[in-house]
Design a protein around this motif. Structure first.
Motif, PDB file in Angstrom:
ATOM      1  N   SER A 281     -34.348 -28.337 100.744  1.00 36.08           N
ATOM      2  CA  SER A 281     -34.166 -29.640 101.387  1.00 36.08           C
ATOM      3  C   SER A 281     -33.423 -30.629 100.506  1.00 36.08           C
ATOM      4  N   SER A 282     -33.344 -30.350  99.195  1.00 37.61           N
ATOM      5  CA  SER A 282     -32.590 -31.245  98.309  1.00 37.61           C
ATOM      6  C   SER A 282     -31.096 -30.931  98.334  1.00 37.61           C
ATOM      7  N   ARG A 283     -30.728 -29.807  98.924  1.00 38.46           N
ATOM      8  CA  ARG A 283     -29.327 -29.391  98.923  1.00 38.46           C
ATOM      9  C   ARG A 283     -28.696 -29.345 100.317  1.00 38.46           C
ATOM     10  N   THR A 284     -29.507 -29.308 101.353  1.00 41.62           N
ATOM     11  CA  THR A 284     -28.952 -29.220 102.701  1.00 41.62           C
ATOM     12  C   THR A 284     -29.803 -30.027 103.660  1.00 41.62           C
ATOM     13  N   THR A 285     -29.317 -30.178 104.868  1.00 45.34           N
ATOM     14  CA  THR A 285     -30.043 -30.912 105.908  1.00 45.34           C
ATOM     15  C   THR A 285     -30.127 -30.051 107.159  1.00 45.34           C
ATOM     16  N   THR A 286     -31.064 -30.402 108.001  1.00 44.44           N
ATOM     17  CA  THR A 286     -31.193 -29.653 109.255  1.00 44.44           C
ATOM     18  C   THR A 286     -29.951 -29.833 110.123  1.00 44.44           C
ATOM     19  N   GLU A 287     -29.361 -31.030 110.071  1.00 41.03           N
ATOM     20  CA  GLU A 287     -28.146 -31.272 110.856  1.00 41.03           C
ATOM     21  C   GLU A 287     -27.006 -30.370 110.397  1.00 41.03           C
TER      22      GLU A 287
ATOM     23  N   LEU B  68     -37.754 -26.533 107.128  1.00 40.22           N
ATOM     24  CA  LEU B  68     -37.003 -26.728 105.889  1.00 40.22           C
ATOM     25  C   LEU B  68     -37.913 -27.249 104.781  1.00 40.22           C
ATOM     26  N   ARG B  69     -38.794 -28.217 105.078  1.00 39.90           N
ATOM     27  CA  ARG B  69     -39.701 -28.759 104.054  1.00 39.90           C
ATOM     28  C   ARG B  69     -40.737 -27.731 103.639  1.00 39.90           C
TER      29      ARG B  69
ATOM     30  N   TYR C 120     -27.320 -32.167 118.003  1.00 37.05           N
ATOM     31  CA  TYR C 120     -28.530 -31.902 117.219  1.00 37.05           C
ATOM     32  C   TYR C 120     -29.801 -32.072 118.052  1.00 37.05           C
TER      33      TYR C 120
ATOM     34  N   SER D 280     -39.178 -25.034 101.336  1.00 40.92           N
ATOM     35  CA  SER D 280     -38.375 -25.459 100.178  1.00 40.92           C
ATOM     36  C   SER D 280     -39.177 -25.297  98.898  1.00 40.92           C
TER      37      SER D 280
ATOM     38  N   ALA E  54     -36.960 -29.726 110.749  1.00 47.07           N
ATOM     39  CA  ALA E  54     -37.238 -30.338 109.444  1.00 47.07           C
ATOM     40  C   ALA E  54     -38.523 -29.800 108.838  1.00 47.07           C
TER      41      ALA E  54
END
Length: 320
Positions: A280-286, A316-317, A297, A320, A313
């Protein structure tokens, strides 16, 4: 340019041998026997040669049995304007009447009998070479040796264009100075006729299960072989050596969903896998959604929640 090249509507043929010869010149060699009591025959035939097909208007009164050996070089389409005829191959029999159309592939030997009392047919004769040259992805299915005669209901959505084209041809073949005598119009109409025939005939669900499985296996193999990308529907069709339309029919028959739905589910699964592996620090769900082809989205999030029970999200969290 289209041109009329047969006897006009005022010329009635009553001799069986002459009728057989005329039908052979227009369609294929045949054996013709009178069947009625009393035995009599009246045949009227007019043909028009278009760039991609030969059009025929046939009127038959009386009863006869007509047997044609395998027309291996062409496909024939029959649409009764009135009356009807029974067509059999030894394995299968279909009755063609107004509101229906028969697509006869190039393999079997056809027998025609039980003609209506005053039958009028509009016909198309399409050379195999034309199908292969203009629609190569359809040719493998349409021209296969085990293909059977196909009865098409012209009231179905997929056949309405063909019904319209056949009505147009039936009207124009009776007009010596009609619009089909114009080269550009003849080119356009014959192309439309060919596409409409293949579209309607391509809905044949009698394709052997082994052939459907082979097509499906080829398509799914391509989809699974690209872990970092999802192929498009035309790419799937090309890998299976069929048209997009035929691929859609196979998916509906075998998987009970469309290729579009399958590809969307595949993209969603690939997005889910990336979110599980993501940081999650390098990419986003979007960004993940966009990478897998979901430009909206909000819609992606709804599909994701429906499939996996959580928001993108959260996945992803969590991982991570």
């Amino acid at each position: 340019m289209g041109h009329l090249d047969a006897g006009g509507p005022d010329r009635a043929i009553t001799d069986p041998e002459e009728a057989s010869s005329v039908l052979e010149a227009a369609y294929a060699p045949n054996s013709l026997l009178l069947a009625g009591r009393p035995a009599w025959l009246e045949l009227r035939l007019k043909t028009m040669r278009l760039p991609l097909a030969d059009v025929g208007a046939v009127r038959i009164r009386g009863d006869m049995r007509l047997e044609a050996p395998p027309p291996r070089a062409c496909c024939v389409v029959l649409r009764p304007r009135r009356g009807g005829v029974t067509i059999s191959t030894g394995r299968e029999t279909v009755r063609v009447s107004p509101g229906t159309l028969a697509f006869l592939p190039p393999a079997p030997c056809f027998r025609y009998a039980d003609w209506g009392p005053d039958t009028e047919l509009t016909t198309l004769r399409i050379d195999n070479s034309v199908v292969s040259a203009h629609h190569p992805l359809d040719a493998e299915h349409m021209l296969r040796p085990e293909a059977r005669p196909l009865l098409v209901d012209l009231r179905q959505d997929g056949a309405r264009a063909l019904a319209w084209v056949m009505c147009l041809l039936a009207a124009e073949i009776r007009r010596p100075s009609g619009m089909l005598t114009s080269g550009p119009v003849a080119d356009h109409v014959s192309g439309l006729a060919l596409s409409s025939v293949l579209s309607a005939a391509g809905r044949d669900t009698t394709m052997p299960s082994s052939a459907r499985n082979r097509i499906l296996r080829r398509a799914l193999t391509l989809a699974d072989s690209q872990p970092h990308a999802v192929p498009s529907m035309p790419e799937l069709a090309k890998s299976a050596a069929v048209s997009v339309r035929m691929l859609q029919e196979v998916f509906r028959t075998e998987l009970h969903l469309t290729p579009t739905t399958y590809l969307r589910q595949l993209r969603l699964r690939r997005a889910h896998e990336e979110l599980r592996r993501g940081d999650s620090s390098r990419t986003t769900t979007e960004a993940v959604a966009h990478r897998w082809g979901f430009t909206n989205y909000g819609r992606f999030a709804r599909l994701y929640r429906t499939q996996y029970g959580v928001n993108p999200a959260a996945t992803l969290r969590q991982d991570s």
